[in-house]
Each structure stands twice: as structure tokens, then as C-alpha cells.
Enzyme design. Structure first.
Site, PDB file in Angstrom:
ATOM      1  N   GLU A 143     -27.430 -35.872  35.915  1.00 32.88           N
ATOM      2  CA  GLU A 143     -27.220 -37.128  36.256  1.00 32.88           C
ATOM      3  C   GLU A 143     -27.675 -37.598  37.531  1.00 32.88           C
ATOM      4  O   GLU A 143     -27.731 -36.737  38.629  1.00 32.88           O
ATOM      5  CB  GLU A 143     -25.527 -37.444  36.038  1.00 32.88           C
ATOM      6  CG  GLU A 143     -25.020 -37.279  34.725  1.00 32.88           C
ATOM      7  CD  GLU A 143     -23.398 -37.590  34.670  1.00 32.88           C
ATOM      8  OE1 GLU A 143     -22.876 -38.196  35.802  1.00 32.88           O
ATOM      9  OE2 GLU A 143     -22.613 -37.089  33.949  1.00 32.88           O
ATOM     10  N   GLU A 180     -19.082 -31.280  35.356  1.00 33.83           N
ATOM     11  CA  GLU A 180     -18.374 -31.652  36.739  1.00 33.83           C
ATOM     12  C   GLU A 180     -16.808 -31.012  36.728  1.00 33.83           C
ATOM     13  O   GLU A 180     -15.851 -31.672  36.731  1.00 33.83           O
ATOM     14  CB  GLU A 180     -18.367 -32.674  37.060  1.00 33.83           C
ATOM     15  CG  GLU A 180     -19.699 -33.712  37.206  1.00 33.83           C
ATOM     16  CD  GLU A 180     -19.698 -35.027  37.630  1.00 33.83           C
ATOM     17  OE1 GLU A 180     -18.435 -35.675  38.176  1.00 33.83           O
ATOM     18  OE2 GLU A 180     -20.694 -35.513  37.988  1.00 33.83           O
TER      19      GLU A 180
HETATM   20  C1  GBH Z   1     -20.086 -38.702  36.966  1.00 34.19           C
HETATM   21  O1  GBH Z   1     -19.053 -38.394  37.980  1.00 34.19           O
HETATM   22  C2  GBH Z   1     -19.713 -38.550  35.638  1.00 34.19           C
HETATM   23  O2  GBH Z   1     -19.969 -37.314  35.052  1.00 34.19           O
HETATM   24  C3  GBH Z   1     -19.878 -39.621  34.835  1.00 34.19           C
HETATM   25  O3  GBH Z   1     -19.028 -39.518  33.758  1.00 34.19           O
HETATM   26  C4  GBH Z   1     -19.579 -40.883  35.478  1.00 34.19           C
HETATM   27  O4  GBH Z   1     -19.605 -42.015  34.595  1.00 34.19           O
HETATM   28  C5  GBH Z   1     -20.841 -41.123  36.436  1.00 34.19           C
HETATM   29  O5  GBH Z   1     -20.820 -39.899  37.310  1.00 34.19           O
HETATM   30  C6  GBH Z   1     -20.846 -42.322  37.386  1.00 34.19           C
HETATM   31  O6  GBH Z   1     -19.444 -42.143  38.111  1.00 34.19           O
HETATM   32  O7  GBH Z   1     -14.734 -39.784  46.796  1.00 34.19           O
HETATM   33  O8  GBH Z   1     -15.351 -37.756  47.788  1.00 34.19           O
HETATM   34  O9  GBH Z   1     -13.493 -37.789  46.119  1.00 34.19           O
HETATM   35  C7  GBH Z   1     -19.529 -39.159  39.233  1.00 34.19           C
HETATM   36  C8  GBH Z   1     -19.261 -38.211  40.240  1.00 34.19           C
HETATM   37  C9  GBH Z   1     -17.897 -37.136  41.654  1.00 34.19           C
HETATM   38  C10 GBH Z   1     -17.786 -39.541  41.557  1.00 34.19           C
HETATM   39  C11 GBH Z   1     -16.718 -37.246  42.522  1.00 34.19           C
HETATM   40  C12 GBH Z   1     -16.450 -39.585  42.290  1.00 34.19           C
HETATM   41  C13 GBH Z   1     -15.499 -38.506  44.215  1.00 34.19           C
HETATM   42  C14 GBH Z   1     -15.891 -38.165  45.354  1.00 34.19           C
HETATM   43  N1  GBH Z   1     -17.956 -38.326  40.600  1.00 34.19           N
HETATM   44  N2  GBH Z   1     -16.691 -38.479  43.014  1.00 34.19           N
HETATM   45  S1  GBH Z   1     -14.714 -38.422  46.494  1.00 34.19           S
END
Ligand code: GBH
Length: 496
Positions: free
Chosen positions: A402, A210
Site C-alpha cells: 500500500e 498490518e
Molecule cells: C492502511 O492503514 C490500511 O491497511 C487501509 O485499510 C487504509 O484504508 C489505508 O491504510 C489508509 O489509511 O498515529 O502513529 O498511531 C493505514 C496505516 C497505520 C494509519 C497506523 C494510521 C496510525 C499511526 N495506518 N496509523 S499513529
């Protein structure tokens, strides 16, 4: 209610009272599992996933390993960040986390009991190069040697991620981490070294987990924060974005140069998922255009080797500085593309303007999974994300790196979690993944996040994504009901 309906309703209540409702409650999750003799062959039950579909679970180093000061591991930006007062919601850190560093054998047995065929984990850069560059620490890589041997002895195919956000602190201190071009270069050296040492056993490598999450949330002006927690100007943020994708490309090249023949490599990106709000040909087309534009700084440049006109026009004078050679490196051919898919980011309709699409605002009552205010429920994301990836860029091999859900899990008196809400989420998402594979979208595998509860970044230990409940005092792992569900999906190779 009609009189007869009322009577029936009353009779049912009376029966429940007579039996005592508690007598009807499940005693043990094993009850929820059909016995072998009752199991239908998957071909007769429902059209399943393709033969050989790779079911797996996912974790990452900092979130589970603990042992942060052991065997010469260097400090990472996450150690620093988690120990900064006020940064982690429950004031926890991952110094111990799941103690996986010492309990990896037990954790491999959890996977074995689920029946998973593959495991996606990450390698901690600061274990291998404690200072980020220079002399490798042999004991750091030894841990992954032991883990790989254990996985292979249990017939579980390892998929390694090289960067799941734990940047060596030294690189942050020395030159501002991903703000400097020296970081992608150091990352490529580390990638080459790991490839040279481990590709006798790891055949699939993900470069960076990511880019868009760690860049936007670690360096941008967002309410959700990740380490190092900076809030850079647009100009500097654009440069960080560019360095992240450059790091991906340089690592692809380094792995090709140093890994064994046949090693496969690709990104694990959280694609911005755009779903047609209503499935008409016009909206489907609009969602494709939106997908390409809204992934402009990440997947689009990785897969096309150029920033889109709209991306550059939007960045204006703040656009990143780069060379034509950079773009070639960033788009070094990959063997597969991994995508993390949790939610639809946007529902899209067609529009007769220069963009060709418009985003539909989410209503305030749109459903979310508990505890994660970003985790919108939209199961069709797991159809559209891989479908658009294959359609737009002709990707031939896709992994869902994921997918999973956070729940306010509560163990009962016996310590068991009946997480029907997680099962609801997974069942619906997997149904849409099945639509994708049935239509020929080349999804080869699915890694459920996560094998077990773990350190959920700024949400700390309180936010749980696991198929196994972890008691952080005793380190006991207990399968939740969703573990039974997933085992059944894998056994039947179909949604149950
Ligand atoms: C993943 O990221 C990670 O890779 C992992 O480590 C983590 O534990 C898992 O997911 C669960 O969270 O509110 O529009 O700014 C998660 C994906 C992407 C979540 C960005 C938070 C913020 C979106 N992330 N998101 S926003």
C-alpha cells in the site's frame, strides 16, 4: 520588485484578464493525457522501473464490498464497531460501501482502463466461516471465485489478503478475539481452507494486513481507534501482539500444507519506517538499528524468530508468554515481504548510547496530507523502507502492498476531481521508489491505495484515498486526474 519586473507582472495579469482566466482552465482530464504519437519510449524518457515491475491497486473487503447480510455472511467486529454510536466520524458504516459485491465487474474494468497488471484485495473471513470456525459457507467463497475469474479473464494477477481486520464477531464474543490463542488457530484453519480452494488461481497470498495497526489501534491505548476499540493493559496487549504474529506464522504453515505447489506467501505489514535525518553513514546505520528495534513485536520477530533484548527489557514483567516452538512458527520462512508505506514514522540520527540511535522530534508545522492527521509527507520513506528491509533481513522479494494519499477532494461542476495534491504525493514517493529499484533493492511490485474511494475505517466515507471518485448515492465511479497520472506511469514504467 524592480520596475521592469512590476511591468512584466502587470502585463501578465492584463493578459489573463483579457482572455478570461476561466478560458484557460482544463475542460476534461483527457486533455492532460498525451496522445500516443507524442509518447516517448520509456527507455529514452528516463531510466524506468525494472522490466515486468508489477503495477497494481489495492482495496480490502470491508472497505468496499457492502452486502454485509448477503449470501450467509456472518457479522464481523467492524459491523459491530461501525454501528456503535460515536465511533465513526461521519456516522457512516460500510453496510453498502462501494457495493463492490455486485459491481465487481465494473471495478475490474476500472483497473483494466488504468492498465494495472495486478490487484490486491482481501477475503472476508466472515463470508467464508460466518462463525469464524466450523462449517464453511459455500456461497461466501463463491463470490471470490467469480472475482478471480473476472480478474484473470482481464489479465490481472490476483494477490489475496486473508485478514484485513474483519474478524468474525463470534470469535470476539467467544474468547476475546486475538486475546486468545484460539483465534490464531482458527485463522490458520480458515487460511488452509482458502488455500485449498483458491490456489489454482491465486498464486500470491498475504496473511495479515498490518498486524501492528490492528493490534495497537484496536487493543491499545491510542487516540486513533480501530475495532474492537479496547484499551488493554500492557500485559494483555503484549499477548495480543504475540497472537497476531503467531496467527501469521500458523497461516503460512497452513497455506504451505493445503495450497498448490508454487503458491507464494508473506505478510503485508506496516513497517515502522525509520529514515536517516541527514544521509550520513552514521545516520544510515542508526536508521537500520532503529528499524530493527522499533519493529520488534512484528517484522523483526517474524523474520528473525526472536524478540530482541531491548523489546523484552522494555516489556519487563508484561512480556508475552510464549514457547520456543511459537517463535519457530512465527518465523516460518516466507516467499516475500509486503510493506505498507505511507509516511516516515521517524527521522533518525546516530547516538553514542546503548540504543545507538536517537529520534528527531517532528516540528509542529511538519506537512501532512489533508484529512489524515497521521499522514506525514516524506517521499523518501518509499526508498528507505524497502532498502532497510532488504539490508537488515536480506529479503529477496518485496512488494509495496500500500501507498497513497487522502485528500479533501472536491469535484468540479462536471464531477471531475483535479487532485494535483495526490499527484504531487505520488510523483515524489514514486521517484524515491525508483531510486530503490535502480540501486537493486528487490521491489517487485507496487499496489496503490486505493483503486477507488472507500470506507476509511473510523474516518468513515468522508476521507478519500481513491484514484476514482465514488458518489455513494449513485455508486458512480469517476476517474480523478490522478488516475490519468497513474495510467501514464504504468504505460511508461517510469515516473512522469
Ligand atoms: C492502511 O492503514 C490500511 O491497511 C487501509 O485499510 C487504509 O484504508 C489505508 O491504510 C489508509 O489509511 O498515529 O502513529 O498511531 C493505514 C496505516 C497505520 C494509519 C497506523 C494510521 C496510525 C499511526 N495506518 N496509523 S499513529
Amino acid at each position: 520588485m524592480s520596475p521592469s519586473h512590476t511591468r512584466r507582472h502587470f502585463a501578465k495579469l492584463a493578459a489573463q484578464a483579457a482572455l478570461g482566466i476561466s478560458a484557460l482552465l482544463i475542460e476534461n482530464p483527457a486533455q492532460a493525457r498525451p496522445t500516443k504519437s507524442k509518447r516517448l519510449p520509456s527507455s529514452k524518457a528516463s531510466p524506468g522501473f525494472p522490466k515486468g515491475f508489477l503495477w497494481g491497486t489495492a482495496t480490502s473487503a470491508y472497505q468496499i464490498e457492502g452486502a454485509v447480510k448477503e449470501d450467509g455472511r456472518g457479522q464481523s467486529i467492524w459491523d459491530t464497531y461501525a454501528h456503535t454510536p460515536g465511533k465513526i466520524k461521519d456516522n457512516s458504516n460500510a453496510d453498502r460501501a462501494n457495493d463492490h459485491y455486485h459491481r465487481y465487474k465494473e471495478d475490474v474494468q476500472l483497473m483494466k482502463a488504468l492498465g494495472v497488471k495486478s490487484y490486491r484485495f482481501s477475503i472476508a473471513w466472515p463470508r467464508v466461516f460466518p462463525q469464524g470456525t466450523g462449517t464453511p459457507n459455500p456461497k461466501g467463497l463463491d463470490f471470490y471465485d467469480r472475482l478471480l475469474d473476472e480478474l484473470l479473464a482481464n489479465s490481472i494477477e490476483p494477490f489475496a489478503t486473508l485478514y484485513h481486520w474483519d474478524l468474525p464477531q463470534e470469535l470476539q464474543d467467544r474468547h476475546g478475539g486475538w486475546e486468545s490463542r484460539d483465534t490464531p488457530k482458527a485463522f490458520a484453519d480458515y487460511a488452509g481452507y482458502v488455500a485449498q480452494r483458491l490456489t489454482d488461481r491465486v498464486k500470491h497470498i498475504f496473511t495479515i494486513n498490518e498486524c501492528s495497526a490492528f493490534v495497537e489501534l484496536g487493543y491499545g491505548n491510542n487516540s486513533i481507534e480501530l475495532a474492537p476499540g479496547l484499551k488493554l493493559s500492557q500485559r494483555r496487549l503484549n499477548q495480543v501482539r504475540h497472537h497476531a504474529v503467531l496467527g501469521h506464522g500458523l497461516a503460512v504453515q497452513a497455506i504451505r500444507a493445503s495450497g498448490r505447489a508454487g503458491t507464494k506467501v508473506g505478510p503485508a505489514e506496516n513497517i515502522t519506517t525509520c529514515v536517516p535525518a541527514i544521509e550520513t553513514p552514521e545516520n544510515i546505520r542508526a536508521a537500520e538499528i532503529a528499524t530493527r528495534e522499533l519493529n520488534g513485536g512484528y517484522l523483526t520477530v517474524m523474520l528473525e524468530g526472536k524478540y530482541t533484548d531491548a523489546f523484552l527489557a522494555y516489556a519487563g514483567a508484561d512480556a508475552p508468554k510464549y514457547t520456543a516452538e511459537d517463535l519457530k512458527v512465527i518465523s516460518a520462512p516466507v516467499d516475500f515481504v509486503g510493506i505498507n508505506v505511507y509516511s516516515p514514522q521517524h527521522y533518525v540520527v546516530s547516538a553514542d548510547d546503548t540504543h545507538g540511535f536517537a529520534l528527531v522530534p517532528f516540528p509542529p508545522s511538519y506537512p501532512l496530507m489533508n484529512y489524515s492527521n497521521w499522514l506525514k509527507v516524506g517521499p523518501e520513506a518509499l526508498y528507505w523502507a524497502p532498502r532497510n528491509l532488504a539490508k537488515i533481513w536480506n529479503v529477496k522479494e518485496i512488494y509495496i502492498t500500500e501507498n497513497g494519499a487522502s485528500i479533501a477532494d472536491v469535484p468540479d461542476a462536471k464531477g471531475i476531481v483535479y487532485d494535483l495534491d495526490r499527484i504531487m504525493y505520488l510523483r515524489n514517493y514514486l521517484t524515491h521508489l525508483l531510486r530503490a529499484t535502480s540501486e537493486g533493492v528487490p521491489v517487485r511490485g507496487y499496489f496503490l491505495w486505493s483503486l477507488m474511494d472507500n470506507f476509511e475505517w473510523s474516518d468513515g466515507l468522508a476521507n478519500r484515498f481513491g484514484l476514482h471518485w465514488v458518489d455513494y448515492d449513485t455508486q458512480r465511479r469517476t476517474p480523478k486526474l490522478s488516475a490519468s497520472f497513474y495510467r501514464e506511469v504504468i504505460a511508461r514504467n517510469s515516473v512522469v
